[in-house]
Enzyme design. Sequence first.
Site, PDB file in Angstrom:
ATOM      1  N   SER A 162      36.686  62.441  30.770  1.00  0.00           N
ATOM      2  CA  SER A 162      37.148  61.132  31.235  1.00  0.00           C
ATOM      3  C   SER A 162      38.167  60.469  30.312  1.00  0.00           C
ATOM      4  O   SER A 162      38.856  59.542  30.726  1.00  0.00           O
ATOM      5  CB  SER A 162      35.962  60.184  31.415  1.00  0.00           C
ATOM      6  OG  SER A 162      35.273  60.049  30.192  1.00  0.00           O
ATOM      7  N   ASP A 205      34.699  49.486  29.495  1.00  0.00           N
ATOM      8  CA  ASP A 205      33.487  49.406  30.314  1.00  0.00           C
ATOM      9  C   ASP A 205      32.216  49.756  29.545  1.00  0.00           C
ATOM     10  O   ASP A 205      31.176  49.999  30.147  1.00  0.00           O
ATOM     11  CB  ASP A 205      33.627  50.324  31.546  1.00  0.00           C
ATOM     12  CG  ASP A 205      33.871  51.773  31.147  1.00  0.00           C
ATOM     13  OD1 ASP A 205      33.832  52.082  29.937  1.00  0.00           O
ATOM     14  OD2 ASP A 205      34.085  52.609  32.051  1.00  0.00           O
ATOM     15  N   HIS A 233      34.281  53.795  28.046  1.00  0.00           N
ATOM     16  CA  HIS A 233      35.700  54.156  27.916  1.00  0.00           C
ATOM     17  C   HIS A 233      36.494  52.993  27.323  1.00  0.00           C
ATOM     18  O   HIS A 233      36.029  51.852  27.340  1.00  0.00           O
ATOM     19  CB  HIS A 233      36.254  54.533  29.290  1.00  0.00           C
ATOM     20  CG  HIS A 233      35.421  55.554  29.994  1.00  0.00           C
ATOM     21  ND1 HIS A 233      34.512  55.221  30.982  1.00  0.00           N
ATOM     22  CD2 HIS A 233      35.320  56.886  29.815  1.00  0.00           C
ATOM     23  CE1 HIS A 233      33.904  56.318  31.397  1.00  0.00           C
ATOM     24  NE2 HIS A 233      34.367  57.346  30.701  1.00  0.00           N
TER      25      HIS A 233
END
Length: 381
Positions: free
Chosen positions: A49, A353, A356
Amino acid sequence: MALTIQVLLLQVLTIVFFLVLLKSDAQLMVEVPPLMKCKFDKIYQLGDSLSDTGNFIRESFLGAFSPFAKLPYGQNFPQNKSTGRCSDGLLMIDFIAQGCGLPLLNPYKDQNANFTHGANFAVAGATALPTEIMVEKKISSNSLITNSSLSVQLDWMFSHFKSTCSSADCSEDLKRALFLVGEIGGNEINYGLLQGKPIEELRAMVPEIVQIIINAVKAVIGFGAVRIVIPGNFPIGCIPNLLTTFSTTNSTAYNEYHCLKDLNNLAIFYNDHLQKAIQDLKKDSPKIILIYGDYYNAYQWLLKDATNLGFGKNSLQKACCGIGGDYNYDKSRICGAPGVPICGKPGTFISWDGVHLTQAAYKWLTKWLIDDTLPKLNCQV
Ligand SMILES: *[C@@H]1O[C@H](CO)[C@@H](O)[C@H](O)[C@H]1NC(C)=O
Ligand SMILES: *[C@@H]1O[C@H](CO)[C@@H](O)[C@H](O)[C@H]1NC(C)=O
Ligand SMILES: *[C@@H]1O[C@H](CO)[C@@H](O)[C@H](O)[C@H]1NC(C)=O
Ligand SMILES: *[C@@H]1O[C@H](CO)[C@@H](O)[C@H](O)[C@H]1NC(C)=O
């Protein structure tokens, strides 16, 4: 003759550049992307990610209906658009592409995309270890959101080169390409930690994870890659979701930045193994430029210089998009869930968040990484 003209042109350009510098005041900084001098024409990314630019949201229903597919993810992306990037805006790979003067890297799973300047195979949630091994180790139950581990991504890469290279041997097509293998391997540690695996057990997994990454680097060299960056992991003890899960009243558990020492030490252990393995591989492949991407020290620098870089003193470990607790993070009410607020100034937060990072953090990290990596890339001026 052509060479002389080139040299002359270069001198003229250098002089012009200095004149521009002289003329401009400090506040009128000329932004010359320093990576331009490497003349990369393609970039290829494997990872998770931290670098997925849209594969996860395309590969499964789980992805399509994940928070990453909708706002507020992407709210600071050009045109206020969700692209599957796990951030409010651009990622490190985006800033790297921009620095090279290339378009943003398209996700491989976007069938209609233009891959002239490379492709991105990274998938949010991916592990370095294959899914079967994760299952064997019993760190898969409900945490695995994708099966597209490193070996799956390598298969995609192989198919991609098979259909795009001008001959069976890709080395001619790839001689000016930049490869990034990782960051990958951090997720098995995250999943393990969040599932309550003891740190010792996760340490024991490190050699296996590193070997898988090194095998991937060897495969990429086999395709024809000559410049490869292999990033390590962040100081994970500074990340809000782990700070929340492992919160303790024992003050000696935290370092000077209020990060969890045991978790940071696990990341250091992992990074040390990775660096040693890269050193060994260099001996076997002296003609290939292999560079360790020092995410750990880039992040440490960010924490140290945070206030100078525009981050809020009190928001270094709080999620911008999130709610609850000391770190603005609650795993049952994550960013994107109904009613979860978003901070007014994401540019003053490191964490987007809770897991991340924000575009602002990624921008500064990239700056540090380019400064650290550029001399090692041996790009002729
Ligand atoms: C982006 O779009 C959303 C929904 O259309 C809107 O609520 C939000 O204010 C926009 N953000 C920016 C930065 O333009
Ligand atoms: C793909 O991008 C390249 C370089 O930006 C461009 O020259 C080419 O025309 C594009 N191909 C298509 C089919 O749009
Ligand atoms: C991963 O593969 C297993 C076994 O084939 C399958 O049951 C599972 O649904 C897959 N998971 C995802 C997220 O695709
Ligand atoms: C507090 O944390 C430190 C560092 O992690 C650890 O060595 C120590 O055993 C902990 N003390 C208690 C009472 O848990």
